[in-house]
Design an enzyme around this catalytic site. Structure first.
Site, PDB file in Angstrom:
ATOM      1  N   GLU A 120       5.645  -3.317   1.028  1.00 21.23           N
ATOM      2  CA  GLU A 120       5.274  -3.099   0.181  1.00 21.23           C
ATOM      3  C   GLU A 120       4.974  -1.431  -0.487  1.00 21.23           C
ATOM      4  OE1 GLU A 120       7.646  -4.740  -2.064  1.00 21.23           O
ATOM      5  OE2 GLU A 120       8.423  -5.912  -0.651  1.00 21.23           O
ATOM      6  N   GLY A 167       0.869  -1.374  -0.392  1.00 24.41           N
ATOM      7  CA  GLY A 167       0.287   0.057   0.683  1.00 24.41           C
ATOM      8  C   GLY A 167       1.274   1.044   0.010  1.00 24.41           C
ATOM      9  N   SER A 168       0.053   2.368   0.482  1.00 21.20           N
ATOM     10  CA  SER A 168       1.202   3.957   0.359  1.00 21.20           C
ATOM     11  C   SER A 168       1.647   3.757   1.848  1.00 21.20           C
ATOM     12  CB  SER A 168       0.180   4.599   0.013  1.00 21.20           C
ATOM     13  OG  SER A 168      -0.564   4.980   1.676  1.00 21.20           O
ATOM     14  N   PRO A 169       2.971   4.786   1.810  1.00 24.05           N
ATOM     15  CA  PRO A 169       3.841   4.606   2.817  1.00 24.05           C
ATOM     16  C   PRO A 169       2.856   5.259   3.365  1.00 24.05           C
ATOM     17  CG  PRO A 169       4.638   5.488   0.560  1.00 24.05           C
ATOM     18  CD  PRO A 169       3.290   5.692  -0.214  1.00 24.05           C
ATOM     19  N   ARG A 170       2.018   6.409   3.497  1.00 25.35           N
ATOM     20  CA  ARG A 170       1.114   6.881   4.876  1.00 25.35           C
ATOM     21  C   ARG A 170       0.592   5.891   5.401  1.00 25.35           C
ATOM     22  NH1 ARG A 170      -4.258   7.591   6.080  1.00 25.35           N
ATOM     23  NH2 ARG A 170      -4.373   6.745   4.386  1.00 25.35           N
ATOM     24  N   VAL A 171      -0.372   4.803   4.720  1.00 28.90           N
ATOM     25  CA  VAL A 171      -0.690   4.041   5.452  1.00 28.90           C
ATOM     26  C   VAL A 171       0.472   2.421   6.214  1.00 28.90           C
ATOM     27  CG1 VAL A 171      -2.560   1.521   5.258  1.00 28.90           C
ATOM     28  CG2 VAL A 171      -3.059   4.050   4.108  1.00 28.90           C
ATOM     29  N   GLY A 172       1.608   2.255   5.830  1.00 34.31           N
ATOM     30  CA  GLY A 172       1.900   1.669   5.942  1.00 34.31           C
ATOM     31  C   GLY A 172       2.297   1.651   7.447  1.00 34.31           C
ATOM     32  N   CYS A 207       2.820   0.480  -9.642  1.00 35.22           N
ATOM     33  CA  CYS A 207       3.917   1.213  -8.312  1.00 35.22           C
ATOM     34  C   CYS A 207       4.921   1.378  -8.675  1.00 35.22           C
ATOM     35  CB  CYS A 207       3.871   0.784  -7.114  1.00 35.22           C
ATOM     36  SG  CYS A 207       4.663  -1.499  -7.544  1.00 35.22           S
TER      37      CYS A 207
END
Length: 489
Positions: free
Chosen positions: A230, A208-213, A264
């Site tokens: 990832e 997913g996205s860095p923010r949700v990561g 991505c």
């Protein structure tokens, strides 16, 4: 294929949900009981589940292709190659090599342990969680699952609610091919995912996205749960003056506009001189026309944006710089034309976030050194590309930058090579997978030494009272290796 960017795995998670109960307790207990019983440990069980995954893909091929077309308008070619074929390849590799992967791995010993048996045992973690995104909703769920199954884990699958059709297939069809005591699917959106993450898992695999990561990592930290992230990022693509503009345009256009740019590892922006830009623009226009016709909107080979939210976000980015190619959009179809932006500034919004759509900005640099400096001052990307007829230029970019993966005069074909690891670095993620690397990711590597209960006289050198002579001898034994396999067990 992989993809993260603005997809957020469909998981716009809230750090603190208002949940007073745990609706997943019974499911997780069922899986943990199954794991603790040893059910997933035998190779025969793992093989049976991998074959079940293979049958799932073969027997439901049309359903899967139709569902991907429904969710993303994915052309059959792209869906088959990037979703089904790559998953089948992973399963075949695991079935072929499972026995070898599972075997204890003997290790070199020092002289002090020559009579002992030393090895690495590959143990499953236990109950694992795989959270997948919407842009490659089959591939990015099943490829990690193959490794988790091969390693002997129980698995909770969380498909993205944004790819509604595939979420339904995963929930209703896939369980028919797997042991229901060892695998479960959790549906829902941000609220459900956040509650799920409050539970204890033995390993978490998130795409997913860095923010949700960051939210996933924070949830994992409560139990010190190991995890793989990832994530996404802005992937640079340097184009040297010494190149064939049409060859570069063909390759970049296909990789950028594949799945409507919702990948991505797609090149996110081009760095080149203004002179090369002037040669590249007509070549890119020819490539777009050759691929999708004079009216790309009517092409059966161009996917659509996943939902209205992402469509409107991308429309906002179309206003950055000037659209030298494309720029058209249609909200009813969630269509955005293959677009190339010029006169873009580094400070423009299109350069501040992963685009995750069929939009390609071009920024001008005067040299490869300037391009490398530009790349190095930003977060490390998931992928990086360099195009040049001069191999020294390509290798210079490779040597002087850092990224999860690298493509010289090529795009993301590295995703198809199961013998190479795939994963991010820094802001673009942590951990690696694909092929045996997925098996290793879902395995705890347990260092083991087995000694004889006899021959205690050999051990006396280690015991007090200490002496300088014993110390010198033990140091010598620890520093030297015999190089011969020897074991009394």
């Amino acid at each position: 294929m992989s993809g993260k960017g603005k997809k957020s795995s469909g998981q716009q998670l809230k750090p603190e949900p208002e949940a007073q109960t745990n609706p997943y307790a019974d499911t997780l207990k069922r899986l943990r009981d199954a794991f603790n019983s040893g059910r997933t440990q035998p190779a025969e069980f793992r093989v049976s589940q991998l074959r079940g995954l293979s049958r799932f893909l073969k027997e439901n091929r049309k359903l899967l292709l139709d569902t991907l077309a429904q969710d993303l308008n994915k052309p059959t070619f792209e869906a088959d190659i990037s979703e089904i074929v790559l998953c089948e390849s992973e399963i075949r590799l695991a079935l072929k090599n499972l026995d070898a992967w599972m075997k204890d791995e003997r290790v070199e010993k020092n002289l002090a342990t020559q009579l002992d048996s030393a090895f690495i045992r590959k143990e499953p973690y236990g109950v694992t969680l795989i959270i997948a995104p919407w842009n490659y909703p089959l591939n990015l769920l099943l490829v990690p699952l193959v490794g988790a199954v091969a390693a002997g884990n129980c698995v909770v699958l969380k498909p993205s609610e944004m790819s509604k059709g595939m979420e339904k297939v995963i929930a209703e069809v896939l369980p028919q091919y797997l042991d229901k005591n060892c695998f479960a699917t959790v549906l829902g959106g941000p609220e459900e995912a956040t509650i799920l993450l409050k539970n204890k898992f033995d390993y978490i695999f998130f795409t997913g996205s860095p923010r949700v990561g960051q939210i996933v990592m924070a949830a994992a930290s409560k139990y010190l749960t190991p995890l793989t992230l990832e994530l996404g990022g802005k992937n640079p693509c340097y184009v040297d003056d010494n190149c064939d503009p049409q060859n570069v345009a063909n390759r970049v256009a296909w990789f950028r506009f594949f799945n409507a740019g919702q990948t991505c590892v797609a090149p996110d922006y081009i760095l080149c001189s203004r002179e090369t830009q002037e040669k590249l623009l007509p070549a890119l226009q020819r490539a777009v026309t050759q691929f999708y016709g004079k009216d790309p909107q009517s092409s059966p080979d161009l996917a659509r944006i996943i939902n209205n939210k992402h469509f409107h976000r991308l429309c906002g980015l179309l206003g950055n710089g000037r659209a030298a190619i494309g720029g058209q959009s249609d909200e009813q179809e969630r269509y955005i034309a293959p677009t190339v932006l010029v006169d873009v500034k580094e400070t423009d919004p299109v350069m501040q976030e992963e685009i995750f759509g069929p939009i390609l900005p071009i920024l001008n640099v005067q040299s490869v050194e300037e391009a490398i400096a530009f790349i190095r001052k930003r977060e490390k990307p998931l992928a990086l590309y360099a195009f040049s007829n001069d191999s020294k230029v390509v290798n210079k970019v490779l040597d002087e930058t850092s990224s999860g993966s690298f493509g010289g005069n090529n795009g993301f074909m590295f995703m198809t090579i199961t013998s190479m690891p795939f994963g991010g670095i820094g802001h673009s993620g942590m951990g690696q997978y694909h092929g045996k690397f997925t098996f290793d990711t879902f395995s705890h590597l347990r260092g083991c030494i087995l000694c004889s209960p006899r021959l205690e006289i050999i051990n006396k050198i280690r015991y007090p009272p200490y002496s300088p002579g014993r110390q010198r001898l033990l140091v010598w034994l620890l520093e030297h290796k015999l190089g011969l396999p020897c074991s009394i067990l």
